[in-house]
Design a protein around this motif. Structure first.
Motif, PDB file in Angstrom:
ATOM      1  N   TRP A 218      -7.446 -63.333  12.045  1.00  0.00           N
ATOM      2  CA  TRP A 218      -5.998 -63.136  12.198  1.00  0.00           C
ATOM      3  C   TRP A 218      -5.678 -61.653  12.398  1.00  0.00           C
ATOM      4  CZ3 TRP A 218      -2.167 -61.502   8.234  1.00  0.00           C
ATOM      5  CH2 TRP A 218      -0.842 -61.655   8.689  1.00  0.00           C
TER       6      TRP A 218
ATOM      7  N   ALA B  70      -1.504 -69.456  10.750  1.00  0.00           N
ATOM      8  CA  ALA B  70      -1.944 -70.854  10.778  1.00  0.00           C
ATOM      9  C   ALA B  70      -2.939 -71.075  11.908  1.00  0.00           C
ATOM     10  CB  ALA B  70      -0.745 -71.773  10.935  1.00  0.00           C
TER      11      ALA B  70
ATOM     12  N   THR C 123       6.526 -71.690   8.159  1.00  0.00           N
ATOM     13  CA  THR C 123       5.922 -71.114   6.958  1.00  0.00           C
ATOM     14  C   THR C 123       5.153 -72.170   6.183  1.00  0.00           C
ATOM     15  OG1 THR C 123       7.928 -69.783   6.844  1.00  0.00           O
ATOM     16  CG2 THR C 123       6.434 -69.628   4.987  1.00  0.00           C
TER      17      THR C 123
ATOM     18  N   SER D 129       1.857 -72.792   7.768  1.00  0.00           N
ATOM     19  CA  SER D 129       0.923 -71.703   7.487  1.00  0.00           C
ATOM     20  C   SER D 129       0.397 -71.789   6.060  1.00  0.00           C
ATOM     21  CB  SER D 129       1.597 -70.351   7.698  1.00  0.00           C
ATOM     22  OG  SER D 129       1.691 -70.082   9.066  1.00  0.00           O
TER      23      SER D 129
ATOM     24  N   VAL E  97       2.641 -76.057  15.373  1.00  0.00           N
ATOM     25  CA  VAL E  97       2.916 -74.615  15.358  1.00  0.00           C
ATOM     26  C   VAL E  97       3.672 -74.231  16.622  1.00  0.00           C
ATOM     27  CG1 VAL E  97       1.904 -72.321  15.239  1.00  0.00           C
ATOM     28  CG2 VAL E  97       0.814 -74.206  14.024  1.00  0.00           C
TER      29      VAL E  97
END
Lengths: 191, 222
Positions: free
Chosen positions: B102, B140, B199, B202, B173
């Motif tokens: 990430w 995510a 959120t 994730s 997503v």
């Protein structure tokens, strides 16, 4: 692969695994390290923290060296020390690289090393992080005579300090192993 | 914790030093965004309507591109074996690898997205929301990518299978990310709920994906 295998290794002792290619030396070492299961029988580690498996108390050195070619020699060693829960100073790293004559190469990227030098770098991990059991699969592959002697020194230091050593090797390292198992005699077939 | 961050740091250094990591994702992101207006034509209004969706799809594909590098190199050189042996639980290894992925791909792309969105005439009102939604969403994406990489560890050329496996997981997503972004100029009431769902996705991935990834790696290694 093999059956009827039984051995005991006490503190400060070594076990040498023998047998022709394909008889299961690597498989046995991998089982000890926790990769793969045994069909029948049991492995027991006495006198240790019962929460930990044999693998968590052991160093395993397989055919691969677990090195990152884009990292320098020093970075590779520092990472594994940190990952195995040990914070190390650069002088400690230099000392352990010195044990395998690699100190002059510490800032080189691991990708530039020869096969033997990579093997020596992987070997220098063994003493850097102290673990009571060493599982070594053909540790001397690619090493020259001088480095084989350094390896034998490290192995005898480990046993003298009370460590367990289980190794398979076809090279005579000049060490005397208290125990020997020949997997070729146990139905390990070289196919 | 030191162990955790040492792995994150190593993976980040490796993605930055080796080709095919962060650089490739960034290059791909830029290439698509440069080519899109050239292919679609200079209709600024049309581009503006297209921009949020196009940016999100490009983000998704860029993240997918570097997915097979999460576990494969460590599997090939034997590092993954040592990581399986501990002492850090494999779940945390998977989490560390997702976080590094990430930080190395998702986060920089999310931060660059508004700037590159200019190429698609992205509405300036959307700059803040799209960055926020992408920062959240890309976390995510990286966690799910790690799961896909773990399931296909040991397969040569696993990249195609990873895409097929995790694209369905990326759909929510994409939907809520685009919804959150578009709502600012469309239906502002939708912004809050969409961001909350994003959120939630994730957070759920944060808990579940590393556990599933660790189980997959363990099943393969032992």
């Amino acid at each position: 692969m093999f059956s009827g295998l039984s051995f005991t290794v006490a503190q400060g002792e070594g076990l040498l695994l023998e047998g022709p290619n394909g008889t299961g030396k690597t498989s046995l070492l991998r089982i000890l390290a926790g990769f793969g299961a045994i069909e029948q029988g049991a492995l027991e580690l006495k006198g240790a923290d019962e929460e930990l498996t044999i693998g968590q108390r052991a160093h395993y050195l397989g055919h691969q060296n677990a090195l990152k070619l884009a990292l320098s020699v020093e970075e590779n060693l520092t990472f594994w020390a940190n990952f195995m829960g040990q914070s190390v100073s650069s002088s400690t790293i230099a000392d352990h690289l010195g044990a395998f004559n690699l100190e002059s190469l510490s800032s080189y990227s691991a990708g530039l090393l020869s096969a033997g030098q990579k093997r020596r770098l992987a070997l220098s991990r063994l003493e850097l992080v102290s673990r009571p059991i060493w599982l070594l699969d053909e540790p001397s592959v690619g090493l020259d005579t001088a480095s084989c002697a350094l390896l034998a020194d490290a192995m005898s230091r480990h046993m003298a300090a009370g460590g367990l050593l289980i190794a398979s090797t076809h090279t005579d390292l000049g060490l005397t192993f208290k125990n020997k198992v020949n997997l070729g005699d146990l139905g390990g077939r070289a196919t | 914790m030191t162990v955790f961050w040492s792995l994150v740091r190593r993976d980040l250094v490796l993605t930055l030093r080796q080709g095919g990591g962060a650089g490739m994702a960034l290059g791909f992101f830029l290439t698509v965004l440069v080519l899109l207006p050239l292919g679609i034509g200079p209709d600024l209004n049309f581009l503006q309507r297209l921009a949020p969706g196009a940016l999100w799809i490009t983000l998704l594909l860029s993240v997918l591109l570097s997915t097979d590098r999460i576990f494969a190199p460590d599997y090939e050189d034997g590092s993954l074996e040592l990581m399986t042996m501990g002492p850090m639980p494999l779940e945390l290894v998977a989490l560390a690898k997702s976080v590094a992925h990430w930080l190395g791909t998702g986060l920089p792309l999310a931060i660059l997205a508004p700037g590159l969105g200019v190429l698609l005439n992205l509405d300036t009102l959307l700059f803040g929301p799209i960055m926020l939604a992408m920062v959240l969403g890309s976390l995510a994406l990286s966690l799910l990518a790690c799961l896909g990489a773990a399931v296909t560890v040991g397969l040569r050329r696993g990249g195609m299978i990873i895409s097929l496996l995790i694209l369905p997981l990326y759909v929510p997503v994409l939907i809520f990310g685009v919804a959150a972004t578009n709502s600012v100029t469309g239906v502002p009431e939708l912004f809050g709920p969409s961001m909350l769902i994003l959120t939630a996705i994730s957070l759920a991935s944060l808990v579940l994906a590393p556990i599933a990834a660790a189980a997959a790696v363990r099943a393969h290694m032992t």
